[in-house]
Design a protein around this motif. Structure first.
Motif, mmCIF file in Angstrom:
data_model
loop_
_atom_site.group_PDB
_atom_site.id
_atom_site.type_symbol
_atom_site.label_atom_id
_atom_site.label_comp_id
_atom_site.label_asym_id
_atom_site.label_seq_id
_atom_site.Cartn_x
_atom_site.Cartn_y
_atom_site.Cartn_z
ATOM 1 N N ARG A 1 129.767 135.703 145.454
ATOM 2 C CA ARG A 1 128.484 136.076 146.056
ATOM 3 C C ARG A 1 128.534 135.921 147.569
ATOM 4 N NH1 ARG A 1 126.318 133.101 141.446
ATOM 5 N NH2 ARG A 1 125.566 134.578 139.888
ATOM 6 N N GLN A 2 129.255 134.906 148.044
ATOM 7 C CA GLN A 2 129.416 134.745 149.484
ATOM 8 C C GLN A 2 130.172 135.930 150.081
ATOM 9 O OE1 GLN A 2 131.359 130.950 149.878
ATOM 10 N NE2 GLN A 2 129.449 129.792 149.797
ATOM 11 N N LEU A 3 131.237 136.365 149.396
ATOM 12 C CA LEU A 3 131.989 137.532 149.868
ATOM 13 C C LEU A 3 131.123 138.779 149.870
ATOM 14 C CD1 LEU A 3 135.436 137.005 148.061
ATOM 15 C CD2 LEU A 3 134.943 136.707 150.492
ATOM 16 N N ARG B 1 133.470 145.031 146.945
ATOM 17 C CA ARG B 1 134.301 144.982 145.735
ATOM 18 C C ARG B 1 134.017 143.724 144.924
ATOM 19 N NH1 ARG B 1 140.145 145.906 148.376
ATOM 20 N NH2 ARG B 1 139.192 144.412 149.834
ATOM 21 N N ALA B 2 133.435 142.710 145.572
ATOM 22 C CA ALA B 2 133.097 141.470 144.854
ATOM 23 C C ALA B 2 132.057 141.743 143.774
ATOM 24 C CB ALA B 2 132.598 140.419 145.834
ATOM 25 N N GLN B 3 131.200 142.749 143.982
ATOM 26 C CA GLN B 3 130.205 143.095 142.977
ATOM 27 C C GLN B 3 130.872 143.576 141.690
ATOM 28 O OE1 GLN B 3 126.730 142.801 143.126
ATOM 29 N NE2 GLN B 3 127.009 143.222 140.956
ATOM 30 N N LEU C 1 132.130 140.532 139.852
ATOM 31 C CA LEU C 1 131.019 139.847 139.186
ATOM 32 C C LEU C 1 130.607 140.577 137.907
ATOM 33 C CD1 LEU C 1 128.852 138.973 142.322
ATOM 34 C CD2 LEU C 1 129.954 137.324 140.789
ATOM 35 N N LYS C 2 130.608 141.903 137.953
ATOM 36 C CA LYS C 2 130.251 142.685 136.777
ATOM 37 C C LYS C 2 131.277 142.492 135.660
ATOM 38 C CE LYS C 2 128.895 147.332 135.319
ATOM 39 N NZ LYS C 2 128.720 148.747 135.731
ATOM 40 N N VAL C 3 132.561 142.435 136.039
ATOM 41 C CA VAL C 3 133.611 142.204 135.037
ATOM 42 C C VAL C 3 133.428 140.832 134.394
ATOM 43 C CG1 VAL C 3 136.079 141.797 134.729
ATOM 44 C CG2 VAL C 3 135.301 143.773 136.043
ATOM 45 N N GLN C 4 133.074 139.807 135.202
ATOM 46 C CA GLN C 4 132.876 138.470 134.651
ATOM 47 C C GLN C 4 131.684 138.414 133.698
ATOM 48 O OE1 GLN C 4 132.697 135.735 137.969
ATOM 49 N NE2 GLN C 4 134.908 135.413 137.922
ATOM 50 N N GLU C 5 130.680 139.232 133.947
ATOM 51 C CA GLU C 5 129.530 139.273 133.055
ATOM 52 C C GLU C 5 129.877 139.927 131.721
ATOM 53 O OE1 GLU C 5 126.486 141.269 135.183
ATOM 54 O OE2 GLU C 5 126.162 139.635 136.624
ATOM 55 N N ARG D 1 140.974 142.792 145.147
ATOM 56 C CA ARG D 1 142.011 143.808 145.418
ATOM 57 C C ARG D 1 142.521 144.481 144.146
ATOM 58 N NH1 ARG D 1 142.142 140.279 149.547
ATOM 59 N NH2 ARG D 1 142.735 141.029 151.631
ATOM 60 N N VAL D 2 142.497 143.768 143.034
ATOM 61 C CA VAL D 2 143.052 144.337 141.805
ATOM 62 C C VAL D 2 141.996 145.008 140.937
ATOM 63 C CG1 VAL D 2 144.920 142.632 141.773
ATOM 64 C CG2 VAL D 2 142.805 142.176 140.500
ATOM 65 N N VAL D 3 140.700 144.719 141.199
ATOM 66 C CA VAL D 3 139.672 145.255 140.310
ATOM 67 C C VAL D 3 139.591 146.782 140.402
ATOM 68 C CG1 VAL D 3 137.755 145.094 141.982
ATOM 69 C CG2 VAL D 3 137.307 144.872 139.523
ATOM 70 N N GLY D 4 139.879 147.366 141.581
ATOM 71 C CA GLY D 4 139.866 148.832 141.716
ATOM 72 C C GLY D 4 140.931 149.508 140.873
ATOM 73 N N PRO D 5 142.221 149.149 141.034
ATOM 74 C CA PRO D 5 143.256 149.747 140.184
ATOM 75 C C PRO D 5 143.029 149.515 138.688
ATOM 76 C CG PRO D 5 144.257 148.661 142.070
ATOM 77 C CD PRO D 5 142.802 148.327 142.109
ATOM 78 N N MET D 6 142.429 148.366 138.336
ATOM 79 C CA MET D 6 142.185 148.097 136.919
ATOM 80 C C MET D 6 141.193 149.095 136.323
ATOM 81 S SD MET D 6 143.973 145.831 135.429
ATOM 82 C CE MET D 6 142.934 145.719 133.986
#
Length: 451
Positions: free
Chosen positions: A36-38, A45-47, A50-54, A138-143
């Motif tokens: 959330r700080q980022l 991309r931090a959003q 966070l969505k993946v963690q949910e 950095r990896v969430v986009g390619p995933m």
């Protein structure tokens, strides 16, 4: 397959496996607070993380599909990747054909497996642990590309996994609720890492404890309250102020259990300077006092101070008898701890590595912290070290009375009018089956039966 082609495929498979390992651990280890700080700093991309963690189901399904596919392909390609080269090398030095073939297969297996362990498992996972949030964004986009490619397979396995969770009645989402214990653990980790000073760590602990410590742990006890009676003469009031200088004094009618209110010393000084009498019956001089029960926590009394716009309260027990007074400064001193205590006499003085001299009115949380204990028996029945000794002994302690518990010996050193002034606490060197442990059990049994 040509050796160079095999090595190229192995390198590609190692890179894919490393990517999946990094993506798995980085997202799992990422802290939501830091993400959330980022996000607040503009890292959008931090959003996505966070969505993946949910809803992590599809994300980790892709990772498992990718890792298992790479492992199978790695086994197929790697089996003979280096075998021909090693075999030819051994034949040139005179090794038998059968032995050369076996050695080639074993060498290829060991080298390829070692490369996968080092480059596709250990290194990426350590990288993901060192900086999880930075890696995750950095990896969430390619995933998401792999999510789109394997969508039909992911949907199938995700639904099977959901069915298993429902069948076993297991939670499908991570509980990210942050408790006070979590905050204390993070503060302790920060102190151990040197990020927080010892005093800062103590302040954080004290703030958290405001919800558990009662007002009696920070009050000025009944026997130490300086008060005036309504009919006290000017000379008596002046003498008492001279002997016990305070900013505020209780005003009582007849005795301390009949509190009329309180008077501010600055108003008394103003009357003296104007040559007016110090009659406490003068209109507007005595203010109504805030009364609070002795079961309130420090956090609750702060709310009472705010609502009543007062900074002093009289503490009453269930029989409406005065047990003490507490001011907002007392609460703040409890929070600040060691940052302000050097101005006053310390309640806990460590004599050496294994002994402490502790004031009898020292709150139990401070005693536990100094002795590094998790708790004391029947802890809900008392607030101070003196109360602990009374509960364990089942009588008013006398000098030289002692209790042994938790590897420590608590010996009463000084008693004044039945009030425990000083207690010597000594660390016992005997084990749980030795004299200390036996005494502890004896006291525990005695106290339990009495209760």
């Amino acid at each position: 397959m040509d050796t160079s082609v095999s090595l190229l495929l192995i390198a590609l498979l190692i890179a894919l496996s490393a990517f999946f390992s990094t993506a798995e651990l980085a997202v799992a280890a990422s802290r939501r607070v830091r993400l959330r700080q980022l996000l607040d700093q503009g890292e959008y991309r931090a959003q996505a993380v966070l969505k993946v963690q949910e809803e992590p189901g599809d994300y980790f399904t892709v990772i498992q599909i990718g890792q298992n596919s790479v492992a199978i392909l790695g086994g197929i390609v790697g089996e003979g990747a280096l075998s021909p080269f090693v075999q030819q090398l051994l034949l040139r030095v005179g090794v038998a054909m059968e032995t050369a073939q076996t050695a080639g297969v074993l060498t290829s297996f060991v080298v390829v497996t070692s490369l996968f362990i080092l480059l596709a498992d250990l290194f990426p996972k350590r990288l993901g642990m060192v900086a999880p949030e930075q890696v995750a964004v950095r990896v969430v986009g390619p995933m998401h590309f792999f999510l789109a490619v394997f969508h039909p397979i992911v949907w199938f396995f995700s639904r099977l996994t959901d069915a298993l969770f429902k069948l076993l009645n297991l939670p499908q989402r991570r509980d990210d609720t942050i408790t006070s214990d979590d905050i204390l653990a993070m503060a302790e980790a920060g102190a151990e890492a040197g990020i927080l000073d010892a005093s800062e760590h103590e302040v954080i602990e004290n703030v958290i404890e405001l919800d558990t410590r009662t007002v009696t742990s920070a009050m000025t006890g009944r026997e130490r309250i300086v008060y005036f009676l309504l009919d006290d003469s000017d000379e008596l009031i002046k003498a008492r102020i001279d002997q016990y200088p305070h900013s505020t004094y209780l005003v009582c009618d007849g005795d301390i259990d009949h509190v009329v209110g309180y008077v501010d010393s600055k108003f008394l000084l103003s009357r003296v300077l104007k040559g007016q009498p110090l009659s406490l019956r003068s209109e507007g001089l005595v203010h109504k006092a805030l009364m609070v029960p002795d079961r309130l926590t420090l956090s609750e009394v702060l709310d009472q101070f705010r609502q009543a716009a007062e900074d002093i309260a009289v503490i009453l027990n269930e029989y409406s008898l005065v047990v003490g007074i507490i001011t907002i400064n007392d609460v703040m001193n409890t929070v600040m701890g060691g940052l302000v205590s050097p101005l006053d006499e310390e309640q806990i003085v460590q004599r050496d590595a294994d002994s402490w001299l502790i004031d009898g009115v020292t709150p139990i949380p401070d005693v536990l912290r100094a002795l590094e204990l998790d708790g004391l028996p029947h802890q809900d029945d008392y607030q101070t070290l003196a109360g602990f000794l009374m509960v364990m002994l089942r009588r008013i302690p006398r000098r030289t009375d002692a209790v042994e518990w938790g590897g420590y010996r608590f010996e009463v050193m000084d008693v004044d009018s039945h009030k425990i002034d000083q207690v010597m606490v000594t660390r016992l060197r005997s084990g749980p089956d030795g004299p200390g442990g036996a005494a502890q059990q004896a006291h525990m049994d005695s106290a339990s039966k009495a209760l």
